[in-house]
Design a protein around this motif. Structure first.
Motif, PDB file in Angstrom:
ATOM      1  N   SER B  40       0.817  -1.219   0.000  1.00 57.28           N
ATOM      2  CA  SER B  40       0.000   0.000   0.000  1.00 57.28           C
ATOM      3  C   SER B  40       0.850   1.268   0.000  1.00 57.28           C
ATOM      4  O   SER B  40       0.511   2.262  -0.667  1.00 57.28           O
ATOM      5  CB  SER B  40      -0.972  -0.013   1.166  1.00 57.28           C
ATOM      6  N   ALA B  41       1.973   1.275   0.746  1.00 58.41           N
ATOM      7  CA  ALA B  41       2.810   2.483   0.813  1.00 58.41           C
ATOM      8  C   ALA B  41       3.414   2.790  -0.549  1.00 58.41           C
ATOM      9  O   ALA B  41       3.419   3.943  -1.009  1.00 58.41           O
ATOM     10  CB  ALA B  41       3.915   2.299   1.843  1.00 58.41           C
ATOM     11  N   LEU B  42       3.912   1.736  -1.196  1.00 54.48           N
ATOM     12  CA  LEU B  42       4.503   1.914  -2.522  1.00 54.48           C
ATOM     13  C   LEU B  42       3.463   2.430  -3.520  1.00 54.48           C
ATOM     14  O   LEU B  42       3.725   3.342  -4.309  1.00 54.48           O
ATOM     15  CB  LEU B  42       5.077   0.571  -2.995  1.00 54.48           C
ATOM     16  N   GLU B  43       2.286   1.845  -3.447  1.00 54.98           N
ATOM     17  CA  GLU B  43       1.202   2.278  -4.345  1.00 54.98           C
ATOM     18  C   GLU B  43       0.849   3.737  -4.080  1.00 54.98           C
ATOM     19  O   GLU B  43       0.651   4.523  -5.001  1.00 54.98           O
ATOM     20  CB  GLU B  43      -0.051   1.393  -4.150  1.00 54.98           C
ATOM     21  N   PHE B  44       0.808   4.098  -2.791  1.00 60.08           N
ATOM     22  CA  PHE B  44       0.475   5.481  -2.423  1.00 60.08           C
ATOM     23  C   PHE B  44       1.547   6.437  -2.935  1.00 60.08           C
ATOM     24  O   PHE B  44       1.241   7.452  -3.566  1.00 60.08           O
ATOM     25  CB  PHE B  44       0.344   5.604  -0.901  1.00 60.08           C
ATOM     26  N   LYS B  45       2.800   6.089  -2.672  1.00 64.72           N
ATOM     27  CA  LYS B  45       3.903   6.973  -3.067  1.00 64.72           C
ATOM     28  C   LYS B  45       3.917   7.206  -4.578  1.00 64.72           C
ATOM     29  O   LYS B  45       3.973   8.343  -5.048  1.00 64.72           O
ATOM     30  CB  LYS B  45       5.235   6.366  -2.619  1.00 64.72           C
ATOM     31  N   ASN B  46       3.837   6.132  -5.329  1.00 64.68           N
ATOM     32  CA  ASN B  46       3.873   6.259  -6.784  1.00 64.68           C
ATOM     33  C   ASN B  46       2.684   7.069  -7.300  1.00 64.68           C
ATOM     34  O   ASN B  46       2.813   7.915  -8.180  1.00 64.68           O
ATOM     35  CB  ASN B  46       3.873   4.876  -7.448  1.00 64.68           C
ATOM     36  N   ALA B  68      -4.521   9.374  -4.072  1.00 65.16           N
ATOM     37  CA  ALA B  68      -3.477   8.346  -3.925  1.00 65.16           C
ATOM     38  C   ALA B  68      -3.894   7.294  -2.888  1.00 65.16           C
ATOM     39  O   ALA B  68      -3.617   6.102  -3.053  1.00 65.16           O
ATOM     40  CB  ALA B  68      -2.161   9.001  -3.534  1.00 65.16           C
ATOM     41  N   LEU B  69      -4.577   7.742  -1.852  1.00 68.34           N
ATOM     42  CA  LEU B  69      -5.064   6.789  -0.843  1.00 68.34           C
ATOM     43  C   LEU B  69      -6.107   5.846  -1.448  1.00 68.34           C
ATOM     44  O   LEU B  69      -6.129   4.646  -1.155  1.00 68.34           O
ATOM     45  CB  LEU B  69      -5.677   7.534   0.350  1.00 68.34           C
ATOM     46  N   LYS B  70      -6.951   6.427  -2.291  1.00 71.95           N
ATOM     47  CA  LYS B  70      -7.978   5.587  -2.935  1.00 71.95           C
ATOM     48  C   LYS B  70      -7.326   4.538  -3.825  1.00 71.95           C
ATOM     49  O   LYS B  70      -7.784   3.396  -3.895  1.00 71.95           O
ATOM     50  CB  LYS B  70      -8.914   6.453  -3.777  1.00 71.95           C
ATOM     51  N   ILE B  71      -6.253   4.955  -4.526  1.00 73.42           N
ATOM     52  CA  ILE B  71      -5.556   3.993  -5.398  1.00 73.42           C
ATOM     53  C   ILE B  71      -4.900   2.920  -4.534  1.00 73.42           C
ATOM     54  O   ILE B  71      -5.001   1.720  -4.821  1.00 73.42           O
ATOM     55  CB  ILE B  71      -4.515   4.710  -6.286  1.00 73.42           C
ATOM     56  N   ALA B  72      -4.248   3.362  -3.438  1.00 73.77           N
ATOM     57  CA  ALA B  72      -3.543   2.417  -2.558  1.00 73.77           C
ATOM     58  C   ALA B  72      -4.493   1.386  -1.954  1.00 73.77           C
ATOM     59  O   ALA B  72      -4.097   0.254  -1.665  1.00 73.77           O
ATOM     60  CB  ALA B  72      -2.821   3.187  -1.454  1.00 73.77           C
ATOM     61  N   GLU B  73      -5.735   1.785  -1.797  1.00 75.03           N
ATOM     62  CA  GLU B  73      -6.747   0.845  -1.264  1.00 75.03           C
ATOM     63  C   GLU B  73      -6.906  -0.370  -2.169  1.00 75.03           C
ATOM     64  O   GLU B  73      -7.361  -1.425  -1.728  1.00 75.03           O
ATOM     65  CB  GLU B  73      -8.125   1.538  -1.206  1.00 75.03           C
ATOM     66  N   ASN B  74      -6.543  -0.204  -3.441  1.00 76.27           N
ATOM     67  CA  ASN B  74      -6.756  -1.295  -4.410  1.00 76.27           C
ATOM     68  C   ASN B  74      -5.571  -2.257  -4.508  1.00 76.27           C
ATOM     69  O   ASN B  74      -5.443  -2.984  -5.485  1.00 76.27           O
ATOM     70  CB  ASN B  74      -7.108  -0.709  -5.773  1.00 76.27           C
ATOM     71  N   CYS B  75      -4.686  -2.198  -3.512  1.00 76.41           N
ATOM     72  CA  CYS B  75      -3.635  -3.187  -3.325  1.00 76.41           C
ATOM     73  C   CYS B  75      -2.528  -3.132  -4.394  1.00 76.41           C
ATOM     74  O   CYS B  75      -2.502  -2.224  -5.223  1.00 76.41           O
ATOM     75  CB  CYS B  75      -4.260  -4.589  -3.236  1.00 76.41           C
ATOM     76  N   THR B  76      -1.644  -4.084  -4.317  1.00 74.70           N
ATOM     77  CA  THR B  76      -0.446  -4.102  -5.178  1.00 74.70           C
ATOM     78  C   THR B  76      -0.817  -4.049  -6.657  1.00 74.70           C
ATOM     79  O   THR B  76      -1.728  -4.760  -7.094  1.00 74.70           O
ATOM     80  CB  THR B  76       0.366  -5.383  -4.889  1.00 74.70           C
ATOM     81  N   ALA B  78      -2.033  -1.488  -8.179  1.00 77.15           N
ATOM     82  CA  ALA B  78      -3.115  -0.524  -8.433  1.00 77.15           C
ATOM     83  C   ALA B  78      -2.592   0.706  -9.168  1.00 77.15           C
ATOM     84  O   ALA B  78      -3.235   1.207 -10.097  1.00 77.15           O
ATOM     85  CB  ALA B  78      -3.776  -0.115  -7.128  1.00 77.15           C
ATOM     86  N   PHE B  79      -1.407   1.194  -8.743  1.00 78.95           N
ATOM     87  CA  PHE B  79      -0.884   2.393  -9.397  1.00 78.95           C
ATOM     88  C   PHE B  79      -0.601   2.121 -10.869  1.00 78.95           C
ATOM     89  O   PHE B  79      -0.921   2.945 -11.728  1.00 78.95           O
ATOM     90  CB  PHE B  79       0.383   2.901  -8.698  1.00 78.95           C
ATOM     91  N   GLU B  80      -0.003   0.977 -11.153  1.00 78.65           N
ATOM     92  CA  GLU B  80       0.324   0.675 -12.555  1.00 78.65           C
ATOM     93  C   GLU B  80      -0.953   0.626 -13.416  1.00 78.65           C
ATOM     94  O   GLU B  80      -0.992   1.135 -14.525  1.00 78.65           O
ATOM     95  CB  GLU B  80       1.074  -0.651 -12.639  1.00 78.65           C
ATOM     96  N   PHE B 106     -10.526   1.418 -12.713  1.00 78.01           N
ATOM     97  CA  PHE B 106      -9.774   0.271 -13.243  1.00 78.01           C
ATOM     98  C   PHE B 106      -8.634  -0.155 -12.324  1.00 78.01           C
ATOM     99  O   PHE B 106      -8.194  -1.295 -12.380  1.00 78.01           O
ATOM    100  CB  PHE B 106      -9.271   0.553 -14.662  1.00 78.01           C
ATOM    101  N   SER B 107      -8.196   0.755 -11.460  1.00 80.05           N
ATOM    102  CA  SER B 107      -7.147   0.371 -10.509  1.00 80.05           C
ATOM    103  C   SER B 107      -7.686  -0.663  -9.516  1.00 80.05           C
ATOM    104  O   SER B 107      -6.930  -1.378  -8.872  1.00 80.05           O
ATOM    105  CB  SER B 107      -6.588   1.596  -9.779  1.00 80.05           C
TER     106      SER B 107
END
Lengths: 302, 297
Positions: B40-46, B68-76, B78-80, B106-107
C-alpha cells in the motif's frame, strides 16, 4: 336680409361604432347634422335645401323649428333656407352656407391597446413585412396612413382606400397613425394607434460551406461575396464532455478554403463558421465536427 | 521490523516534501509479492508523485493525497493499472476528471482486466487498427474488460490476434467494419476453448479457403467460421470429418457437395454435449452441500 341675420350652429353626431363595410352607406351611417338658424319673427316653418359640392341636390325638407336636423354624407355641402309663413307663403332663399361634414372618428378597440407587432425581416430584402389594420371610420372614403420611427420621423406616408395595408419597414421601432377622409377630401380626426411595431435586424442567409476530408486534411471552402465577411473559430471538447472550449478567438477568414485541423492535440474539435455583414444579424453558425486521434507512438511516448 | 520500516518511510516522505532532496528509496519500498498482502505504501507513493507531477491535472496536495489513498486501497499493482488507463485516456483527449475517475475504477480490478481495457481500447480506437469512434471504442473496451465474465487473457489474446490477422495486408486484409464484426462475434466463443480460439480460427479458415470442393467467398467463409467455432473446439474436427466423409467417393453416401456441406454443418452444430456437467462444479456443489449438512445436521 334673412341670410345676413343667419346664425348657424353645426352639430355632428356620428354613427355608433359601426363595422359595416357594405358599399352602400346605410342611413344610420350618415353623419347627423344640426344647424341652428336665428329665429325669425313671423316664420311658421323653414324650407331647407342641401346640395353637395357638385351642386347636386341632396335633400330638401321642411323644418318646423329653426334647428335643422338632417343626415348627410361626408364632404362639403351647401345649405340654404327660406321662411314659410302661416299662409304657406315662402320667402326668398338665403345664400348657400358652406358646411364641412367630416367622416367619423376611428374608435380604438380595447384589444389592440396593448398589443405589439413584432416582425422578423425577410433575409433577402432585410425589410419586415408589417400588416396594419385599424377600425373603419364611417363616411370615410379613404385613409391617410403615417408611419413614424422612434425619432418621430415619418418613414412611410400613403393614401389608402381600405382600412388595412402592408408596409415594408427596415429594422427599428415604429408607431402609426391614420387620418380618415371623406368626400371632397375632408379629413376626420387623426387616429393614433397604440400598437408598437418592432422590426428585428435582418439575419444573413446561411452560407453554403463545402467540406472535404481527404487524407485527414479538412478543407472548408465557400464562395466569397462582396461586403460579407466569413468568420471562423476552432472549438475543442474533451471526450466524455459536452463543453466546447474555444481554441482561438473568432477571426475573419480572408481566404477560402480554411484548413482548421493543423497540428492539433487529440480530442474532439469542431470548426464553427458563419457570415457577418454590417447592420445585419450574423448568419447561423455552421459546424463541422471531427476527432483528432493519437497515434500508437503518441500513446506510448513519455 | 515492519513498524520500523513504516516509520522510516514516513520520515523519508516528510523529508522529501520539505526539500531535503530525493532519497533513493528503492530498498524501503520493496514490492510485497504475497497476494494476500498489499504494497500500500509503494502504491500510495507512486500515485501521489504521479498526480503531483502531472501538471495538467492542476491538483492540490490534499486532493492528490486523497486520490493516492484511494488507489492504494486497491492493493499491489493498483498504481500501474491507474497509470496505464490514465495515460491512454488522457492522450486520447478524454476530460481529465473523467480520466482520473475511470483510471481509479480500473485500478480496483485485477491486472489482466485493466490490461484488457487499455490494450483493446487501442485496437478499437486507433486509426491504424479498427478506427472506431471514441464512444464505441470506450464502451466495447469496458464490456471486454471489467464486464467480461471469462478469462480476460484468453479474450484479449483472441481479440488482438483476430484484429491483427484481419487487418494485416499479407493475411486477410478485410475492411475495418468486417474485422470488428468478426472479432466481436468470434470472441463470444473464446471461453469454450482452453487456450483461446485464435489458432483454431486460422486453421479452420485455411481449411475452408483452400478446400477445392468448398467454393465460398471470404465473407461466407468468415461467417462459416463464426458458426462452426461457436460450437466449441470439437466442431471444426466434426465439420472436417463429416465433409470429407460425405464427399469421399468410397463412402456409401451419394450426395452433392452442397448437401455434404450442410451435413457437415449440422454435425458440427452437434459438437456440444447437452448433458455434460462440469466435474469441478459438481465437486464444488457436493462440498458445499456437505458443509451445509455439517452446519445443519
Amino acid at each position: 336680409m334673412i341670410i345676413k341675420n343667419l346664425l348657424y350652429l353645426l352639430l355632428f353626431s356620428h354613427w355608433a361604432l359601426c363595422q359595416n363595410q357594405e358599399a352602400k352607406v346605410k342611413k344610420s351611417d350618415l353623419a347627423q347634422v344640426e344647424l341652428q338658424w336665428e329665429d325669425i319673427s313671423g316664420a311658421f316653418m323653414y324650407e331647407v335645401e342641401i346640395i353637395n359640392s357638385k351642386n347636386k341636390l341632396l335633400k330638401k325638407f321642411i323644418s318646423k323649428t329653426s334647428l335643422f336636423k338632417f343626415k348627410t354624407t361626408s364632404g362639403l355641402i351647401k345649405v340654404r333656407g327660406r321662411v314659410v309663413d302661416i299662409y304657406g307663403k315662402k320667402g326668398n332663399w338665403s345664400t348657400y352656407i358652406d358646411v364641412t361634414v367630416p367622416p367619423g372618428e376611428i374608435a380604438t378597440p380595447d384589444k389592440l391597446q396593448a398589443s405589439e407587432i413584432k416582425i422578423k425581416p425577410n433575409p433577402k430584402t432585410s425589410k419586415g413585412e408589417v400588416k396594419l389594420e385599424w377600425p373603419i371610420a364611417t363616411q370615410a372614403i379613404g385613409y391617410k396612413l403615417i408611419v413614424k420611427d422612434q425619432a418621430q420621423k415619418i418613414v412611410s406616408e400613403s393614401t389608402l382606400k381600405n382600412n388595412s395595408t402592408t408596409v415594408f419597414l427596415n429594422a427599428g421601432h415604429y408607431t402609426f397613425s391614420v387620418i380618415p377622409f371623406g368626400n371632397d377630401s375632408i379629413e376626420g380626426k387623426e387616429y393614433v394607434s397604440n400598437q408598437k411595431i418592432t422590426v428585428g435586424n435582418s439575419q444573413l442567409q446561411n452560407e453554403v460551406f463545402d467540406v472535404k476530408n481527404e487524407n485527414k486534411v479538412i478543407t472548408i471552402s465557400w464562395t466569397p461575396k462582396q461586403d460579407i465577411k466569413i468568420i471562423g473559430q476552432l472549438q475543442f471538447a474533451y471526450h466524455l464532455s459536452d463543453t466546447w472550449l474555444p481554441v482561438n478567438d473568432a477571426q475573419e477568414l480572408v481566404e477560402s478554403p480554411w484548413l482548421p485541423n493543423q497540428n492539433l492535440k487529440p480530442g474532439r474539435y469542431r470548426a464553427a463558421i458563419w457570415s457577418k455583414k454590417e447592420n445585419w444579424v450574423d448568419s447561423e453558425t455552421f459546424y463541422y465536427e471531427f476527432v483528432v486521434k493519437p497515434t500508437e507512438d503518441d500513446l506510448h511516448s513519455n | 521490523m515492519a513498524i520500523l520500516k513504516i516509520r522510516i518511510s514516513l520520515l523519508l516522505f516528510f523529508f522529501s516534501r520539505f526539500g531535503l532532496g530525493k532519497a533513493d528509496d528503492r530498498l524501503l519500498y520493496t514490492q510485497i509479492d504475497n497476494t494476500k498482502f498489499c504494497s500500500s505504501a509503494l502504491e500510495f507513493k507512486n500515485s501521489f508523485n504521479f498526480l503531483i507531477e502531472h501538471k495538467e491535472l492542476n491538483i492540490t496536495e490534499p486532493q492528490a493525497i486523497k486520490t493516492a489513498l484511494k488507489i492504494a486501497e486497491n492493493c499491489t499493482g493498483a498504481f500501474e493499472r491507474f497509470e496505464k488507463v490514465y495515460l491512454i485516456l488522457q492522450k486520447s483527449g478524454v476530460e481529465l476528471n473523467k480520466t482520473v475517475s475511470i483510471a481509479l475504477e480500473f485500478s480496483s480490478y485485477d491486472n489482466e482486466r485493466a490490461k484488457n481495457f487499455y490494450v483493446l481500447f487501442q485496437k478499437l480506437f486507433l486509426e491504424n487498427y479498427l478506427d472506431l469512434d471514441f464512444s464505441t471504442s470506450f464502451q466495447l473496451s469496458k464490456e471486454l474488460s471489467k464486464d467480461y465474465k471469462g478469462d480476460p487473457v484468453k479474450l484479449r489474446d483472441d481479440f488482438v490476434g483476430i484484429v491483427d490477422f484481419c487487418r494485416n495486408q499479407s493475411e486477410l486484409a478485410i475492411n475495418k467494419k468486417l474485422c470488428l464484426e468478426l472479432a466481436s462475434n468470434l470472441v463470444k466463443s473464446t471461453e469454450l476453448y482452453p487456450k483461446g480460439l485464435l489458432q483454431d480460427f486460422k486453421t479452420f479458415l485455411d481449411y475452408v479457403q483452400s478446400h477445392k470442393r468448398l467454393g465460398f467467398d471470404l465473407k461466407q467463409n468468415l461467417n462459416l467460421a463464426i458458426r462452426v467455432l461457436s460450437k466449441g473446439p470439437a466442431a471444426f474436427l466434426n465439420f472436417k470429418q463429416a465433409f470429407e466423409f460425405a464427399i469421399n467417393p468410397d463412402s456409401k453416401l451419394n450426395i452433392s457437395e452442397l448437401q455434404a456441406y450442410q451435413l457437415a454443418l449440422t454435425l458440427s452444430d452437434l459438437s456440444i454435449n447437452k448433458n455434460y456437467t462440469d466435474p469441478e462444479q459438481t465437486n464444488h456443489s457436493i462440498l458445499n452441500s456437505k458443509k451445509s449438512d455439517e452446519k445443519h445436521p
